[in-house]
Write a protein that holds these residues in place. Sequence first.
Motif, short mmCIF file in Angstrom:
data_model
loop_
_atom_site.label_atom_id
_atom_site.label_comp_id
_atom_site.label_asym_id
_atom_site.label_seq_id
_atom_site.Cartn_x
_atom_site.Cartn_y
_atom_site.Cartn_z
N GLY A 29 0.79 -1.26 -0.09
CA GLY A 29 0.06 0.03 -0.03
C GLY A 29 1.03 1.16 0.09
N ASP A 30 2.04 1.26 0.65
CA ASP A 30 2.89 2.42 0.77
C ASP A 30 3.60 2.59 -0.62
N ALA A 33 1.25 4.44 -2.92
CA ALA A 33 1.01 5.73 -2.59
C ALA A 33 2.33 6.55 -2.93
N THR A 56 -5.92 7.79 -8.22
CA THR A 56 -5.02 7.52 -6.88
C THR A 56 -5.67 8.27 -5.82
N ALA A 57 -5.52 7.59 -4.89
CA ALA A 57 -6.08 7.74 -3.67
C ALA A 57 -5.47 9.21 -2.96
N ASP A 59 -5.86 10.73 -0.17
CA ASP A 59 -5.04 10.57 1.07
C ASP A 59 -4.22 9.41 1.42
N SER A 60 -3.58 8.94 0.23
CA SER A 60 -2.54 7.98 0.23
C SER A 60 -1.56 8.12 1.45
N ARG A 61 -0.89 7.10 1.90
CA ARG A 61 -0.14 7.31 3.26
C ARG A 61 1.19 6.30 2.72
N ASP A 62 2.27 6.98 3.50
CA ASP A 62 3.57 6.15 3.40
C ASP A 62 3.63 5.40 4.66
N THR A 67 0.79 11.82 4.36
CA THR A 67 -0.26 11.99 3.17
C THR A 67 0.25 13.01 2.07
#
Length: 209
Positions: A29-30, A33, A56-57, A59-62, A67
């Motif tokens: 998931g990272d 993002a 692409t979301a 509010d994607s997070r690493d 964000t």
Amino acid sequence: MKKRFSILVYLLLPCALLVACSSEQPSAGDEAALPLISAAEAGDSQRISALLMDKTAVDSRDSCRWTPLMKASLYGHAEATNLLLTAGAQLDLTDKGGYSALMLAASNNHFVVVQQLLEQGANPNMQESTHGWTALIWAAKRGHKESVAALIQGGAAIGIRDFDGENARSWATKNHHTEVLEVLNALPVVSRSHLQQSTHDSLEKGEST
């Protein structure tokens, strides 16, 4: 010497947080993002727009829980910030240390971004989880008078104290930021919270008549 060391610690703290998180192994998931987060960090508006068009979301997070909005705010990219806000980025998400986009912008005196976030409804009185600093405390302790003024106008509470009992005024005094103290001591201070309370009081008065 002690004072210089303390100031250096405060300046390097965000960098230390980045280094600590960067050593962690990113998840799948990272990895997904990273393109949008990297584009936000670079202020690459065209790339941000293209990635958002590809669903692409926003509010994607690493691995640090950063964000794209946090990255754009940290580096003062106003156009990138606007794109992310327009796409629905959540304002008050925090990273692993409890830092919000508003705190990151204020700590680096990106006052235009501070104003953008406040206008969209960012909470100016959140406290990060390490020291209990608010965006206003961050700005005051670093001598960022423009961000201090923007935060006060946006509803920041001057009296909130951190975990050591310090507030924005005491930090500005301790670090000899006289221009910040002038802003903090200026009266009258018309903040969003005061305006909201006045509106609420007026409505209640109208209902009682």
